[in-house]
Write a protein that holds these residues in place. Structure first.
Motif, PDB file in Angstrom:
ATOM      1  N   GLU A 161       0.827  -1.204   0.000  1.00  0.00           N
ATOM      2  CA  GLU A 161       0.000   0.000   0.000  1.00  0.00           C
ATOM      3  C   GLU A 161       0.862   1.253   0.000  1.00  0.00           C
ATOM      4  N   ARG A 164       2.117   1.685  -3.513  1.00  0.00           N
ATOM      5  CA  ARG A 164       1.040   2.109  -4.415  1.00  0.00           C
ATOM      6  C   ARG A 164       0.750   3.603  -4.274  1.00  0.00           C
ATOM      7  N   ILE A 168       1.323   6.767  -7.077  1.00  0.00           N
ATOM      8  CA  ILE A 168       0.231   7.643  -7.508  1.00  0.00           C
ATOM      9  C   ILE A 168       0.600   9.108  -7.289  1.00  0.00           C
ATOM     10  N   SER A 185      -5.062   8.618   3.673  1.00  0.00           N
ATOM     11  CA  SER A 185      -4.985   8.257   2.250  1.00  0.00           C
ATOM     12  C   SER A 185      -5.003   6.745   2.035  1.00  0.00           C
ATOM     13  N   GLY A 187      -5.962   3.303   1.186  1.00  0.00           N
ATOM     14  CA  GLY A 187      -7.110   2.777   0.446  1.00  0.00           C
ATOM     15  C   GLY A 187      -7.700   3.740  -0.569  1.00  0.00           C
ATOM     16  N   CYS A 188      -7.147   4.962  -0.677  1.00  0.00           N
ATOM     17  CA  CYS A 188      -7.690   5.969  -1.603  1.00  0.00           C
ATOM     18  C   CYS A 188      -7.417   5.590  -3.061  1.00  0.00           C
ATOM     19  N   THR A 189      -8.292   6.066  -3.917  1.00  0.00           N
ATOM     20  CA  THR A 189      -8.106   5.846  -5.347  1.00  0.00           C
ATOM     21  C   THR A 189      -7.200   6.933  -5.924  1.00  0.00           C
ATOM     22  N   ALA A 190      -6.705   6.699  -7.128  1.00  0.00           N
ATOM     23  CA  ALA A 190      -5.869   7.688  -7.809  1.00  0.00           C
ATOM     24  C   ALA A 190      -6.656   8.979  -8.053  1.00  0.00           C
ATOM     25  N   LYS A 191      -7.963   8.842  -8.321  1.00  0.00           N
ATOM     26  CA  LYS A 191      -8.795  10.010  -8.575  1.00  0.00           C
ATOM     27  C   LYS A 191      -8.878  10.894  -7.327  1.00  0.00           C
ATOM     28  N   GLN A 192      -9.057  10.272  -6.155  1.00  0.00           N
ATOM     29  CA  GLN A 192      -9.142  11.040  -4.898  1.00  0.00           C
ATOM     30  C   GLN A 192      -7.834  11.780  -4.620  1.00  0.00           C
TER      31      GLN A 192
END
Length: 505
Positions: A161, A164, A168, A185, A187-192
């Motif tokens: 994690e 990752r 990003i 952050s 578990g956040c997505t790339a968009k967030q």
């Protein structure tokens, strides 16, 4: 589960974070007092002191802020030194690193304009601590616009994690910028993450533009209003509800959450009860207890917390707790309970700087290690501020530092006592009485009093003179050739007296 409780009035905003009804953090703001922390200023160098490698900067406050060379970012130092050396027609010598630090007088001269950020509020006699290593906090990251380095919260444990998130952030960060990846952050997505970065980069561009257009010492940028700051910093899956007693505040928070985290918008509620919101949730009593030196533990033990300008000392006592088996077990249980409560008290009282904790001494090395591990783990899990903890010494002491941020709770809610002048104690009635007797003797001698005089004193001093030191009054009468009549005056302080000629009827 956590709850965020907001009490908003025209004169003050108070925000409490509770867990299972127990106060965990509290924040204050008021229109008449301005929090400087995180603010950006266009300042002017007012004084450069090479001896302590510090520049004092006029930022329009009552006291100049101070900027130490360790808080000057590398690129600014290189740029300013280059300007000076080019003006002197000498070859430019770039700064490679801070192991060979330049002298601050080579970076700044008096009268230079400079963009600075407040990293620590003014405290006691010190002005605000300033930095040019800027940070802009977001919900998931903290942007470092002039430091091209990426850091990750230690609370994110999984290696995959961490990697990752780092990839990003590296993808979306502009060149030359860095970031600290926050615990939220995970578990956040790339968009967030990209949305958070874009917002902060835009904010930085606005700050730079405002600095260029400002012509004198002025405020360039300030953080969000306190309720929105708290929502940004604390909002996560663990938050059960956000309760406010102000309709406008509810609307502002709702709009803000719809932008940054719409999935949490249903957690906002408006409190409409007849009882004040902090009383309804049992927070007023808890707040009052936070100002007391003694903190009672459930086991019957206690903490004594005392702060000076330089450091804070916490003493752990067993109190009434005697345990059910051996002494070592009793001490360990009290120390573990105290360690958990100390972490809570440090947060609540906003205590920073050097802290020394006097745990109850334990003979068993394994128990010492268990206590240290538990205390360090609790700090890392429950306290957002950075701290460094040294292992328990042979005397049972734990030395630690915790990042200062803003005012302590005592500074926020109290002022110096008019009687003790901030000493924390007053002279005894005996000592005050003797001081008054000395002053009377001096005054009688200087004024050559004769006849009858009336001496007005506080009732406590009157009682002490009449019951214990009346011979001193007789001696004064004899020495100064006058007749003294004592009078109780309740409006006087213990250290005060008044003197008047007695009128003969």
């Amino acid at each position: 589960m956590k709850n965020i409780i907001i009490n908003q009035t025209a004169w003050q905003t108070r925000i409490a974070i509770t867990r299972d009804g127990k106060l965990q953090n509290v924040h204050f703001s008021a229109p008449v007092t301005e929090s400087l922390e995180r603010m950006f200023f266009r300042g002017t160098i007012s004084k450069v002191l090479p001896g302590i490698q510090t520049a004092f900067v006029d930022i329009g406050q009552s006291k100049a802020g101070f900027l130490h060379i360790s808080e000057v970012d590398r690129e600014l130092a290189i740029e300013n030194i280059s300007k000076i050396t080019q003006l002197d027609d000498e070859p430019v010598k770039p700064v490679v690193n801070y192991r060979n630090q330049p002298n601050i007088k080579d970076i700044f001269t008096e009268g230079d304009p400079v963009l600075v950020q407040v990293s620590k509020e003014p405290i006691y006699e010190k002005g605000a601590k300033l930095t040019t290593c800027f940070t802009l906090p977001g919900r998931f990251i903290v942007l470092m616009p002039v430091i091209p380095r990426i850091g990750i919260s230690k609370k994110i444990g999984a290696r995959e994690e961490r990697q990752r998130l780092k990839e990003i952030v590296q993808k979306y960060l502009p060149e030359g910028m860095g970031a600290i990846i926050r615990t939220t952050s995970e578990g956040c997505t790339a968009k967030q993450l990209s949305k958070d970065i874009a917002y902060l980069v835009e904010t930085w561009a606005t700050i730079q533009q405002n600095y260029k257009t400002a012509t004198s010492v002025s405020k360039i940028h300030e953080d969000l209003d306190l309720p929105l700051q708290v929502i940004r910093d604390y909002l996560d899956d663990d938050v059960e509800s956000i309760v406010t007693d102000d309709k406008k505040s509810q609307s502002d928070i709702y709009k803000f959450i719809k932008i940054i985290a719409p999935e949490y918008s249903q957690k906002i509620t408006l409190y409409t009860g007849s009882q004040p919101i902090f009383e309804h949730f049992g927070l007023e009593t808890q707040l009052s207890q936070m100002l007391e030196k003694r903190v009672t533990l459930k086991s019957g033990g206690s903490l004594i917390i005392e702060s000076t300008e330089a450091m804070t000392v916490v003493d752990v006592n067993t109190g009434k707790f005697i345990g059910k088996s051996n002494l070592e077990e009793t001490i360990l249980k009290t120390n573990l309970e105290a360690a958990e409560e100390i972490v809570r008290q440090l947060r609540l009282r906003n205590i920073g700087g050097l802290i020394v904790i006097d745990f109850i001494d334990m003979a068993n090395t394994a128990n010492r290690h268990k206590l240290f591990t538990f205390f360090d783990k609790t700090l890392r899990e429950r306290d957002k501020f950075q701290s460094v903890v040294l292992k328990i010494s042979e005397f049972g002491l734990v030395q630690m530092t915790r990042k200062r941020s803003g005012k302590t709770l005592v500074q926020e809610l109290t002022t110096n006592c008019t009687n003790c002048k901030g000493m924390g104690f007053v002279k005894s009635v005996q000592a005050q009485t003797y001081q008054i007797l000395r002053q009377l003797a001096q005054e009688f001698k200087a004024k050559r009093c004769d006849g009858a005089v009336v001496v007005g004193v506080h009732p406590a001093v009157f009682d002490y003179l009449v019951s214990t030191e009346y011979n001193a009054i007789l001696d004064l009468e004899k020495t100064c050739s006058c007749k003294i009549e004592l009078e109780q005056v309740s409006s006087l302080r213990v250290d005060q007296y008044n003197l008047a000629k007695k009128l003969l009827s």
